[in-house]
Motif scaffolding. Structure first.
Motif, mmCIF file in Angstrom:
data_model
loop_
_atom_site.group_PDB
_atom_site.id
_atom_site.type_symbol
_atom_site.label_atom_id
_atom_site.label_comp_id
_atom_site.label_asym_id
_atom_site.label_seq_id
_atom_site.Cartn_x
_atom_site.Cartn_y
_atom_site.Cartn_z
ATOM 1 N N GLY A 40 38.424 46.284 50.706
ATOM 2 C CA GLY A 40 39.164 45.634 49.638
ATOM 3 C C GLY A 40 39.376 46.553 48.448
ATOM 4 O O GLY A 40 40.452 46.562 47.844
ATOM 5 N N ILE A 41 38.363 47.327 48.107
ATOM 6 C CA ILE A 41 38.480 48.261 46.991
ATOM 7 C C ILE A 41 39.497 49.353 47.305
ATOM 8 O O ILE A 41 40.331 49.717 46.461
ATOM 9 C CB ILE A 41 37.101 48.871 46.674
ATOM 10 C CG1 ILE A 41 36.158 47.782 46.148
ATOM 11 C CG2 ILE A 41 37.220 50.013 45.675
ATOM 12 C CD1 ILE A 41 34.723 48.218 46.002
ATOM 13 N N LYS A 42 39.447 49.870 48.535
ATOM 14 C CA LYS A 42 40.403 50.906 48.940
ATOM 15 C C LYS A 42 41.834 50.357 48.895
ATOM 16 O O LYS A 42 42.766 51.040 48.442
ATOM 17 C CB LYS A 42 40.090 51.405 50.352
ATOM 18 C CG LYS A 42 41.013 52.531 50.838
ATOM 19 C CD LYS A 42 40.625 53.011 52.219
ATOM 20 C CE LYS A 42 41.488 54.195 52.659
ATOM 21 N NZ LYS A 42 42.931 53.877 52.680
ATOM 22 N N HIS A 45 43.021 50.276 45.317
ATOM 23 C CA HIS A 45 43.369 51.615 44.843
ATOM 24 C C HIS A 45 44.654 52.127 45.495
ATOM 25 O O HIS A 45 45.488 52.767 44.843
ATOM 26 C CB HIS A 45 42.226 52.583 45.110
ATOM 27 C CG HIS A 45 41.051 52.374 44.213
ATOM 28 N ND1 HIS A 45 39.779 52.836 44.511
ATOM 29 C CD2 HIS A 45 40.928 51.754 43.004
ATOM 30 C CE1 HIS A 45 38.954 52.518 43.536
ATOM 31 N NE2 HIS A 45 39.624 51.856 42.612
ATOM 32 N N ASP A 46 44.807 51.845 46.803
ATOM 33 C CA ASP A 46 46.022 52.287 47.506
ATOM 34 C C ASP A 46 47.273 51.632 46.925
ATOM 35 O O ASP A 46 48.375 52.194 47.026
ATOM 36 C CB ASP A 46 45.915 51.971 49.002
ATOM 37 C CG ASP A 46 44.915 52.880 49.729
ATOM 38 O OD1 ASP A 46 44.505 53.898 49.131
ATOM 39 O OD2 ASP A 46 44.529 52.549 50.866
ATOM 40 N N ASN A 47 47.097 50.442 46.348
ATOM 41 C CA ASN A 47 48.226 49.744 45.721
ATOM 42 C C ASN A 47 48.448 50.190 44.278
ATOM 43 O O ASN A 47 49.238 49.587 43.553
ATOM 44 C CB ASN A 47 47.999 48.227 45.764
ATOM 45 C CG ASN A 47 48.170 47.656 47.158
ATOM 46 O OD1 ASN A 47 48.929 48.185 47.973
ATOM 47 N ND2 ASN A 47 47.449 46.576 47.461
ATOM 48 N N THR A 209 53.646 47.424 39.175
ATOM 49 C CA THR A 209 52.545 46.927 40.012
ATOM 50 C C THR A 209 52.162 45.484 39.698
ATOM 51 O O THR A 209 51.262 44.948 40.329
ATOM 52 C CB THR A 209 51.296 47.805 39.852
ATOM 53 O OG1 THR A 209 50.921 47.864 38.480
ATOM 54 C CG2 THR A 209 51.565 49.212 40.372
ATOM 55 N N ALA A 210 52.828 44.860 38.738
ATOM 56 C CA ALA A 210 52.513 43.470 38.378
ATOM 57 C C ALA A 210 53.757 42.605 38.511
ATOM 58 O O ALA A 210 54.866 43.037 38.180
ATOM 59 C CB ALA A 210 51.958 43.397 36.965
ATOM 60 N N GLN A 211 53.546 41.386 38.998
ATOM 61 C CA GLN A 211 54.613 40.402 39.109
ATOM 62 C C GLN A 211 54.067 39.043 38.706
ATOM 63 O O GLN A 211 52.869 38.785 38.796
ATOM 64 C CB GLN A 211 55.180 40.332 40.539
ATOM 65 C CG GLN A 211 55.816 41.624 41.036
ATOM 66 C CD GLN A 211 54.803 42.618 41.567
ATOM 67 O OE1 GLN A 211 53.767 42.220 42.104
ATOM 68 N NE2 GLN A 211 55.077 43.904 41.401
ATOM 69 N N LEU A 212 54.969 38.160 38.297
ATOM 70 C CA LEU A 212 54.563 36.847 37.809
ATOM 71 C C LEU A 212 55.533 35.789 38.321
ATOM 72 O O LEU A 212 56.749 35.914 38.139
ATOM 73 C CB LEU A 212 54.560 36.862 36.272
ATOM 74 C CG LEU A 212 54.062 35.626 35.546
ATOM 75 C CD1 LEU A 212 52.554 35.456 35.735
ATOM 76 C CD2 LEU A 212 54.391 35.721 34.052
ATOM 77 N N PHE A 213 55.004 34.752 38.981
ATOM 78 C CA PHE A 213 55.840 33.665 39.493
ATOM 79 C C PHE A 213 54.961 32.476 39.874
ATOM 80 O O PHE A 213 53.767 32.642 40.152
ATOM 81 C CB PHE A 213 56.660 34.097 40.700
ATOM 82 C CG PHE A 213 56.069 35.218 41.517
ATOM 83 C CD1 PHE A 213 54.808 35.107 42.102
ATOM 84 C CD2 PHE A 213 56.768 36.412 41.711
ATOM 85 C CE1 PHE A 213 54.272 36.145 42.848
ATOM 86 C CE2 PHE A 213 56.225 37.455 42.457
ATOM 87 C CZ PHE A 213 54.975 37.311 43.030
ATOM 88 N N PRO A 214 55.524 31.255 39.918
ATOM 89 C CA PRO A 214 54.744 30.109 40.395
ATOM 90 C C PRO A 214 54.431 30.205 41.881
ATOM 91 O O PRO A 214 53.380 29.764 42.342
ATOM 92 C CB PRO A 214 55.626 28.898 40.073
ATOM 93 C CG PRO A 214 56.998 29.448 39.913
ATOM 94 C CD PRO A 214 56.840 30.849 39.410
ATOM 95 N N GLY A 215 55.349 30.779 42.640
ATOM 96 C CA GLY A 215 55.148 31.010 44.069
ATOM 97 C C GLY A 215 55.841 32.289 44.477
ATOM 98 O O GLY A 215 56.972 32.563 44.047
#
Length: 532
Positions: A40-42, A45-47, A209-215
């Protein structure tokens, strides 16, 4: 002797068990600090993203983070022995920011995408960190990297449930009236966390790298049959430029965290305290630079940021929502070391006219200043509310009514400098008829219910039409009206104070100093609630 031997043996057993328990606490801490495990950590970081604990390490003053609820999670047991443990998908606690304690709730995307699946509170549940922020009267910061609810929780519960999130969200709403609340969108954020992003006084999101939405895209596909990339659906360009849902964009996680620290530096820890004064620093530009700022040609714009740089302490202006509603510049600054709110019309965009977006920015700033005891500084070059079909579709009249309501309902000290224009109801919204209010005008200023150009054609429509030369008649009437538009005529009749532009900083410092004694009487929750 026998009794003492038994007692001694009992104490040894207790010590041994106590030592085992202490080691078990340390073991479980290590499991929690392992987050979602190496994979999960990798993946995080990969993202291109930091883990939740890396973010907190950057955000907090060194060594000040105190985690709470670190033993919470999903455990399985082999008899009395812990067989496995998955921590909850968030890290909570408190830390110091520039020596002041704040509460932090941070999503851990490495654990179930930061969702709340599998964590269900019951009797004996400890106070949530948001409740602690409310009770402790300390700022609350959300570092959001969470996908909201998950249908996988239905399998774990063996049932579904009626949505009742407002049992918890009521605290988040109440927080807005008592302490500074900040949200950072650090990854793909959906569901209730997306709403929490907006239940704040300031929010910021990462570019790319960030997004925002209800779905997210899968939900959109299922509901509408539309294939869409998450960046198109809720990326930073959309939310900071077009929707206005997010105030600021950050180019890195460190930048986002620093913006939060900067924003909080202007505000008190709660509405029951006054903001902290810093050392006074002279403006970046000389006061005399303002004398030649306004062009003789009223159609030519000037750089409003040059004006700001000449009246506030150097390097102190923190702009809020710079890419949205660009006809109005708003933000926080310092004057003689005192924190202030500042708004200014920007003649380089829409001529400085107030459209719906600019009106929203102005209202949020007025509310913020009223809530946290900051004097408001208005640098007005207001041609009026924006007109035309586009703003009619957006409801410009309702937006105008809301701006009027917010202006009149506020109570903090307010000072306006009329730089060039002040027209119509939008111009009216740079004035308040009650409380500590002060207005100065530059000799370059002109004002009225509407512009002479345009207004003349409407007011004298029949006279112009009946003239032998309508165009010549229009020019004649406009010239006559322009002749009586001098601000000195207004000053003769109303007592309006006109000042040399070079005096602006001096008058502003005097006002902000005097405002402190009034602000000290306004501590506490204001009558006008803060609305996100």
């Amino acid at each position: 002797m026998r009794r003492r031997t038994i007692g001694f043996s009992g104490r040894c057993a207790l010590l041994m068990n106590g030592q085992d328990d202490i080691e078990e606490i340390a073991r479980r801490r290590r499991l929690a600090e392992g987050m979602g495990g190496p994979e999960g950590i990798k993946r995080q970081h990969d993202n291109g993203k930091l883990t939740v604990r890396e973010r907190i390490e950057i955000f907090a003053d060194n060594g000040t983070f105190r985690e709470t609820g670190y033993l919470e999670g999903n455990a399985t047991y082999d008899g009395a022995r812990l067989a496995s443990f998955v921590p909850k998908g968030e890290v909570n606690g408190s830390c110091e920011i520039d020596g002041r304690r704040v509460f932090v709730s941070a999503g851990d995307f490495t654990v179930r995408g930061g969702s709340a699946a599998g964590i269900h509170g019951g009797l004996g549940t400890e106070l949530r960190v948001a409740q602690r922020a409310l009770e402790w009267r300390l700022p609350f910061v959300r570092l959001l990297d969470a996908s909201g609810g998950s249908v996988s929780s239905f399998l774990e519960m063996g049932r579904t449930y009626l949505p009742d999130g407002n049992t918890w969200t009521a605290t988040e709403v109440e927080l807005l009236q008592h302490v500074p609340v900040v949200s950072a969108v650090m990854g793909s954020v959906a569901g209730l966390p997306a709403i929490n992003a907006c239940l704040s006084h300031f929010n910021v999101m990462l570019r790319g790298t960030a997004q925002l939405f209800p779905g997210g895209p899968p939900v959109v596909k299922a509901a509408l049959g539309i294939d869409i990339h998450k960046e198109q659906l809720g990326g930073s360009d959309l939310h900071t430029r077009r929707s206005g849902v997010v105030n600021n964009v950050a180019n890195s996680e460190k930048d986002a965290l620093q913006q939060i620290r900067t924003f909080l530096s202007y505000l008190p820890s709660n509405v029951y305290e006054m903001p902290t004064r810093s050392s006074s620093v002279a403006p970046r530009r000389a006061a005399t630079d303002l004398r030649g700022l306004v062009p003789d040609d009223p159609r030519r714009p000037f750089d409003v940021r040059t004006l700001i740089d000449a009246v506030v302490d150097e390097e102190s202006f923190f702009e809020i929502s710079p890419d949205y509603g660009r006809s109005r510049v708003v933000g926080l600054a310092r004057v003689d070391g005192y924190p202030v709110g500042l708004m200014a019309n920007n003649p380089k965009h829409l001529g400085g006219s107030t459209d719906v977006a600019a009106g929203k920015k102005a209202m949020r700033l007025i509310q913020l200043c009223d809530l946290f005891h900051l004097p408001l500084v208005s640098l007005a070059d207001e041609p009026g509310f924006m007109v035309g079909p586009a703003v009619e579709l957006e409801g410009i009249e309702t937006a105008g009514a809301q701006l009027v309501w917010t202006t009149v309902s506020s109570r903090m000290p307010w000072i306006t400098f009329v730089i060039r224009r002040l027209y119509g109801v939008a111009g009216q919204c740079h004035h308040r008829p009650s409380g500590m209010y002060r207005r100065y005008a530059w000799p370059s200023a002109r004002w009225g219910s509407m512009h002479i150009s345009g207004g003349t054609a409407a007011a004298f429509k029949r006279t112009i039409a009946q003239a032998a030369d309508p165009e010549a008649k229009l020019r004649e009437l406009e010239a006559e009206l322009q002749g009586i538009a001098s601000p000195f005529r207004t000053a003769e009749a109303t007592g309006q104070d006109l000042i040399d532009p070079a005096e602006t900083r001096e008058r502003l410092v005097e006002f902000v100093r005097d405002a402190q004694r009034v602000l000290a009487t306004q501590v506490g929750v204001p009558a006008m609630p803060f609305r996100p």
